[in-house]
Write an enzyme that holds these catalytic residues in place. Structure first.
Site, short mmCIF file in Angstrom:
data_model
loop_
_atom_site.label_atom_id
_atom_site.label_comp_id
_atom_site.label_asym_id
_atom_site.label_seq_id
_atom_site.Cartn_x
_atom_site.Cartn_y
_atom_site.Cartn_z
N SER A 78 1.16 -1.37 0.10
CA SER A 78 -0.08 -0.17 0.22
C SER A 78 0.23 1.12 0.43
O SER A 78 0.27 2.45 -0.72
CB SER A 78 -1.04 -0.17 1.55
N ASP A 108 -13.30 -4.88 3.55
CA ASP A 108 -14.18 -4.99 4.32
C ASP A 108 -14.56 -5.38 5.89
O ASP A 108 -13.89 -5.12 6.74
CB ASP A 108 -15.84 -5.62 3.96
N HIS A 132 -18.26 0.11 -0.48
CA HIS A 132 -19.01 -0.27 -0.26
C HIS A 132 -20.03 -0.19 1.43
O HIS A 132 -19.21 0.06 1.85
CB HIS A 132 -18.38 -1.50 -0.30
N GLU A 221 -22.50 -9.95 -7.21
CA GLU A 221 -21.33 -10.99 -6.55
C GLU A 221 -21.34 -12.04 -6.71
O GLU A 221 -20.08 -13.29 -7.11
CB GLU A 221 -20.52 -9.75 -6.53
N GLU A 393 -22.32 -5.52 -15.33
CA GLU A 393 -20.95 -5.13 -14.95
C GLU A 393 -20.67 -6.30 -14.65
O GLU A 393 -18.98 -6.97 -14.48
CB GLU A 393 -21.22 -5.87 -12.81
#
Length: 489
Positions: A78, A108, A132, A221, A393
């Site tokens: 990161s 998440d 999300h 998903e 999507e």
């Protein structure tokens, strides 16, 4: 913390599930002005974090990244993602207190710990953004009342957010304001500016709710977007090899076939995808899809029921607490499938051959898209939202398989999506056992028919059924808004 959705009375559950408004281009006339000159700090620099940040910076916003001190000290991925792209990087303590907008773009499973760490540092009247709503809806995170909570949720993997932006387009995006956290009433303006900054306004924006986004996103998903692509890839590959088709050819047909097939879907819906087949093949694909829908409907309904009730989230969070023991086991098992381990042939396959030799794949796409759409709308999710979470999507997810097969798909999507994908796959493959026993190479691996002769009445009826499905009707006008749409290059 209690599941937020489950604390709501039925009236409010239905109200929030039903929030869905397609926003006109004129509503974005103010561009990024609601965020112009403000300090935007992104927490997390993975796929969504980095690519959203690149787009937002290119759109003129002041972007920096807040990372954990150990991530900076150890120069983790990161940190490298942010610094190698020229962004300012600092610790939570250094950057959060002066931020006007904090974007939580971590995975998440990290949301609760991240939000608990940053909330005491956030200044009065600032804004917290998600891409999300799982943390708010499923975990029931309570945010300080002076903080505005918004969502800007691009409907695709982070890598595609950037690629579509660079092509001068964007990806369909849901925006929302948490009804418990809009103290100053400017949440919607900020969410719209966020969507402009990422390019989403060029592809179509739905004003949604945190609840509607989560419940539809999880459903899409788990079923058509990832779960059925995984099941279909493994079953179709194994069947072709069993029937004597060269494994390298089978590998290529599937790896690149999903992308080719769904590109037709993206631009003209199921109608256009089916029209790429000759007439006998179209009728066969239609009949196969109807049979598949009958077989898989109870499984789709179970996934939607478990998502609405919170059972899916409860089960997955138990796995989080066990260090992802099931997720990691299932990921490793996917890597050992014959499809994943077989390299594709180098010889090219023409675009039309993917359609002609992939009738079963087309039937699976049709069945999965329609089933996901039907199941979501039956649960109270509005048609426009169900369209984006199923049909639109799908090409973006298929593109990840074209890059590096199922490994790439499962790497790029969230851990939440990956976990749901495996649950679906493990239940779907046994369901399709008897169906697959009847499959021959004329519907996967070789052309179904070289003639074009059909009964006119049958063809007319099939064409009518395809074109009059509700997803085709809502999709036609949604696609009209995508005036800048370009082919995947």
């Amino acid at each position: 913390m209690a599941n937020y959705f489950n604390t709501l009375p039925l009236r409010l559950q239905l109200e929030q599930l039903g929030v869905c408004e397609f926003m006109e281009q004129s509503e974005f006339a103010d561009g990024i002005s609601a965020l112009a000159g403000k300090k935007v700090v992104i927490v997390g620099c993975g796929a969504q974090g980095l690519n959203q940040g690149l787009n937002m910076r290119d759109s003129g916003l002041d972007i920096s990244y807040a990372l954990r001190a150990d991530a900076i000290a150890e120069k983790r991925a990161s940190y490298k993602n942010a610094t190698e792209n020229g962004f300012k990087v600092g610790t939570y303590e250094e950057l959060i207190p002066t931020a006007d907008l904090v974007c939580n773009l971590t995975p998440d499973k990290q949301h609760t710990s991240v939000v608990n760490a940053i909330m005491p540092l956030m200044k009065q009247g600032s804004t917290l953004a998600y891409s999300h709503g799982f943390n708010i809806v499923e975990e029931g995170m309570q945010i300080r009342k002076d903080i505005t909570v918004i969502m800007c949720a691009p409907k695709c993997p982070g890598s595609e957010v950037r690629e579509e932006y660079k092509r001068g387009f964007g990806v369909p995006t849901l925006i929302a304001v948490h009804p418990e956290n809009d103290p100053n009433g400017f949440g919607l303006d900020q969410a719209k500016a966020y969507a402009v900054a990422t390019g989403g306004h060029k592809a179509g924006v739905l004003r949604s709710s945190f609840v509607a986004e989560v419940k539809s996103d999880l459903m899409g998903e788990q079923t058509i977007l990832c779960g059925l692509l995984q099941t279909g890839s493994i079953l179709c590959f194994d069947k072709m090899v069993e029937k004597g088709i060269d494994a390298a050819y089978a590998s290529k047909l599937i790896q690149y076939g999903w992308e080719t097939i769904t590109e037709a879907l993206k631009h003209g819906g199921i109608t256009n995808m089916m029209d790429r087949l000759n007439n006998p093949s179209k009728i066969e694909a239609y009949e196969l899809a109807e049979e598949l829908k009958d077989i898989m409907r109870p499984l789709f309904q179970k996934h939607q029921d478990d998502i609405i009730s919170g059972e899916f989230s409860r089960t997955m969070m138990i796995d989080w607490a066990n260090d992802d023991v099931n997720l990691l086991k299932w990921r490793a098992a996917t890597g050992e499938t014959n499809f994943e381990k077989t390299a594709p042939q180098e010889a090219p396959i023409s675009e039309q051959e993917y359609f002609d030799n992939g009738v079963l794949m087309i039937a699976m796409v049709k069945a999965g898209v329609e089933l996901a759409f039907e199941t979501m709308t039956e649960a109270g999710i509005i048609e426009e939202s169900a369209y984006y979470e199923s049909l639109h999507e799908l090409p973006l997810i298929a593109n990840t398989i074209a890059r590096k097969k199922l490994f790439e798909m499962n790497r790029v999507i969230s851990d939440t999506a990956e976990y749901g994908c495996y649950l679906f796959d493990h239940a779907c493959k046994p369901l399709l056992t008897e169906f697959m026993k009847k499959v021959e190479t004329n519907i996967i691996g070789k052309p179904f028919s070289t003639s074009n002769g059909v009964d006119n009445t049958v063809l007319i009826a099939v064409n009518k059924e395809i074109r009059q499905h509700p997803i085709e009707e809502v999709g036609a006008w949604l696609r009209e808004s995508m005036t800048a749409m370009k082919k995947i290059g």
